[in-house]
Structures are given as C-alpha cells and as structure tokens.
Design a protein around this motif. Structure first.
Motif, PDB file in Angstrom:
ATOM      1  N   GLU A 162       7.741   8.877   1.266  1.00 41.29           N
ATOM      2  CA  GLU A 162       6.759   7.788   1.216  1.00 41.29           C
ATOM      3  C   GLU A 162       5.675   8.101   0.189  1.00 41.29           C
ATOM      4  O   GLU A 162       5.118   9.196   0.156  1.00 41.29           O
ATOM      5  N   PHE A 163       5.402   7.115  -0.649  1.00 42.18           N
ATOM      6  CA  PHE A 163       4.322   7.203  -1.626  1.00 42.18           C
ATOM      7  C   PHE A 163       3.265   6.184  -1.246  1.00 42.18           C
ATOM      8  O   PHE A 163       3.562   5.010  -1.061  1.00 42.18           O
ATOM      9  N   ARG A 164       2.022   6.647  -1.119  1.00 39.25           N
ATOM     10  CA  ARG A 164       0.911   5.764  -0.769  1.00 39.25           C
ATOM     11  C   ARG A 164       0.058   5.514  -2.004  1.00 39.25           C
ATOM     12  O   ARG A 164      -0.164   6.417  -2.811  1.00 39.25           O
ATOM     13  N   ARG A 194       0.820  -1.205   0.000  1.00 39.06           N
ATOM     14  CA  ARG A 194       0.000   0.000   0.000  1.00 39.06           C
ATOM     15  C   ARG A 194       0.858   1.261   0.000  1.00 39.06           C
ATOM     16  O   ARG A 194       0.380   2.344  -0.314  1.00 39.06           O
ATOM     17  N   SER A 195       2.157   1.132   0.361  1.00 36.43           N
ATOM     18  CA  SER A 195       3.049   2.285   0.352  1.00 36.43           C
ATOM     19  C   SER A 195       4.473   1.808   0.091  1.00 36.43           C
ATOM     20  O   SER A 195       4.808   0.654   0.319  1.00 36.43           O
TER      21      SER A 195
END
Length: 95
Positions: free
Chosen positions: A69-71, A61-62
């Motif tokens: 951090e990319f979600r 999910r991330s």
C-alpha cells in the motif's frame, strides 16, 4: 344592515383563527450523493537503478501496487519508486 356589518367585522377574525404560524412556508431536506469512481493513471514511467520511477495521478488517498500500500498526502499528481518492471505491475483499486 347591522348583522351584515357584524359579519364583515368577524370575517377577518375567522380567517386569523384558521391561519397558523408558518403555514405559508415549507421545509424540505435535499440530499445530493455524488459517486466518484477511483482513478489511477500512470502519466510517465522512467527507468532508474533498481526499478522504475512512476509519475502518477490519482483521486484516492492510497493505492495497492504489487501487494504494497502506498499512501499519498493529497489526491492528484505524485511520484512513486517501485523496484519492479512495468509488466509485473498489479494495481488494485478502491481502497
């Protein structure tokens, strides 16, 4: 003969007294644990103004790229825009 007949009549009662409700059934709990390692794959890298556009596939999910951090809304294919060259890209898994 009379005592044998009485013994035969009492035999089912003795068996009934030994039988318990649910004695012929079994109950068990079975638990499965599936461990899925994190996967992050770059499917395509396209140069664009100021960086690169990445088409990626992940089951997370991330993900953390270059300390950021990319979600994602769902696991699967997504598109990321990063202002960095591919040689400077650092990927951290398992978040």
């Amino acid at each position: 003969m009379k005592s044998a007949l009485i013994a035969l009549l009492l035999l089912p009662l003795a068996c009934a007294a030994e039988t318990q409700v649910g004695a012929n059934s079994a109950r068990a709990r079975l638990t499965f644990t599936v461990i899925v390692p994190p996967v992050f794959r770059v499917l395509q890298a396209t140069p664009m103004a100021g960086g690169f556009e990445y088409r990626v596939w992940t089951n997370q999910r991330s993900v953390v790229l270059n300390g950021r951090e990319f979600r994602f809304t769902h696991a699967g294919e997504s598109t990321l825009n990063l202002p960095a060259a591919p040689s400077a890209l650092c990927v951290v898994h398992g978040l």
